[in-house]
Structures are given as structure tokens and as C-alpha cells.
Motif scaffolding. Sequence first.
Motif, PDB file in Angstrom:
ATOM      1  N   CYS A 188       3.230  -7.436  28.638  1.00  0.00           N
ATOM      2  CA  CYS A 188       4.438  -6.715  29.064  1.00  0.00           C
ATOM      3  C   CYS A 188       4.100  -5.581  30.030  1.00  0.00           C
TER       4      CYS A 188
ATOM      5  N   ALA B 255       3.111  -6.952  33.352  1.00  0.00           N
ATOM      6  CA  ALA B 255       4.298  -7.449  34.062  1.00  0.00           C
ATOM      7  C   ALA B 255       5.075  -6.291  34.695  1.00  0.00           C
TER       8      ALA B 255
ATOM      9  N   PHE C 109       8.088 -12.194  36.135  1.00  0.00           N
ATOM     10  CA  PHE C 109       9.188 -12.388  35.179  1.00  0.00           C
ATOM     11  C   PHE C 109       8.759 -13.319  34.049  1.00  0.00           C
TER      12      PHE C 109
ATOM     13  N   ALA D 206       6.550 -11.338  31.720  1.00  0.00           N
ATOM     14  CA  ALA D 206       7.341 -10.388  30.923  1.00  0.00           C
ATOM     15  C   ALA D 206       8.112 -11.099  29.814  1.00  0.00           C
ATOM     16  N   ILE D 207       8.748 -12.209  30.152  1.00  0.00           N
ATOM     17  CA  ILE D 207       9.531 -12.962  29.156  1.00  0.00           C
ATOM     18  C   ILE D 207       8.620 -13.450  28.034  1.00  0.00           C
TER      19      ILE D 207
ATOM     20  N   LEU E  46       6.249  -5.776  38.514  1.00  0.00           N
ATOM     21  CA  LEU E  46       7.680  -5.735  38.832  1.00  0.00           C
ATOM     22  C   LEU E  46       8.092  -4.451  39.549  1.00  0.00           C
TER      23      LEU E  46
ATOM     24  N   TYR F 265       7.004 -14.405  43.156  1.00  0.00           N
ATOM     25  CA  TYR F 265       8.118 -13.592  42.660  1.00  0.00           C
ATOM     26  C   TYR F 265       8.503 -13.999  41.234  1.00  0.00           C
TER      27      TYR F 265
END
Length: 255
Positions: free
Chosen positions: A136, A139, A172, A175-176, A143, A168
Motif C-alpha cells: 500500500c 502504491a 492501482f 494498491a487494490i 500514485l 498507469y
Amino acid sequence: MPKDSNQPAQKAILYRMVMEDHLCPYGLKSKDLLEREGYTVEDHHLTSREETDAFKEEYSVETTPQTFIGGERIGGYDALREHFGQEVRGDDETSYQPVIAIFSVAFLMALGLSWAFYGSVFTVRAFEWFIAISMCFLAVQKLQDIEGFSTMFLNYDLLAQHWVRYGYVYPFGEAIAGILMVAGALLWISAPIALVIGTIGAVSVFKAVYIDKRELKCACVGGGSNVPLGFVSLTENLMMIFMGLWMPARALGWT
């Protein structure tokens, strides 16, 4: 080293910007450093742009603050640090500090969560949380400047070089996967994401660094980082591969 308190303090003269709409942070740092080194500071405030420009012209300098010791101009804050033998890192100098900060805080958070939920820091969940929280944090680093990250990422990632938009998508996905693994939920989503992006990343880094012998900056902690590509990025991807295999296996009772 700070001067012995029993010895008379030396004197330094400092010129720094102190205006209604601007208080120079490096001026404050210079003053603090001088005082910690045992100097009494003759603190001159430059209170307007005109006064600052006149000072720069008089002493043929381009920036403030400026420090003078014993009649000699030392220079700005970085020059002052060098004068006292402190490290001054260059703009292009590589550093593992961002990575150390991320993994250290993630590790302590994982121990804290384990203690709060299980009454012990020595749990399997603490290890899982450590990796998931690290994902996290990494990420978030990507981001906050996704354009810069995607540009650096193109230097070595094999999929991104064929599908630019993957640069890009990657942050994400990380993070997910990390968030879901922290929660221990929806493993049928988080595990495949971690496994896929981790495998592609590991192969890409291994090829760029250990086969092609390229010296690149790692995009693992964002687009503006000076972390060298290699062990850190490979570790990040291997951690995701491990979690992509470990979490479903544990959920199914195979471990």
C-alpha cells in the motif's frame, strides 16, 4: 560537534529573508545549525525583495541565506553543513532512505496491529500485514506522481513497453491487492493481481539489471526517486508473488 558549553561562543553573522509573506526555511535551519554548533548568531533580517536584491548584488551571491564566520563567507545552508563536516546529498545521488522508511513503518504497523488484535507481535498475520501494508505504501508513492512513475517504469518493464497504459494501471493494482490483503478479503481478486504484476515485474527487473546489466533508477517508490533499480524492486515483486500464492493457500488450509 557542538562547542563545549564552558568555552566562549564563537560569533557568526547570518543574513536571511524574513518578510511578511515569506520566511526563508533555510535561514531558520542555518540559524538553528549555528546555535547547535555553539555559535552566537548576529541575525540580520532581509525584510523586502529590494533589500534582498541589494544584498545579493553587494556580495555577488545568487541566493540567501548567507553565513559569515570570522570574516569569511561560508555560503548557504548546504555550504554551512559542509563547513561543519555534515553530509550533503546531491540531487542525483542514489539513496535507499525512502525504502527504509516505508518498510520500517510498515513493519512497525504490522506488529502494532498484531498486538492489538492477537495480543502478540509474533503471529503469521503480522507477517502478512507487513507485506500488504508495504504494498500500500509503495502504491501511494507511485500514485502521488503517476505520470513520473509511468515514465520511469517504461525504462525496464516488459509489459509497459508493449502496452504503455500498463504503467498507469500498475499502481492501482498494487494498491487494490494490498488493501484487500490487509483486510484478508476478496482473495480471488487480490491474489491474481499480486501474482500477475509481481511476476511481470520480477522478470522485467531481473532482465534489466542482471542480464542486460543496465544501471537505472527504480520506479518502485515513485517517479522522482533516486533508488537504484535492482534488489529493492525485485524484492517488492517477489513479495507480491509470495502473497499471491500464500494467501489463497492459507485460506484453503494448505499451509
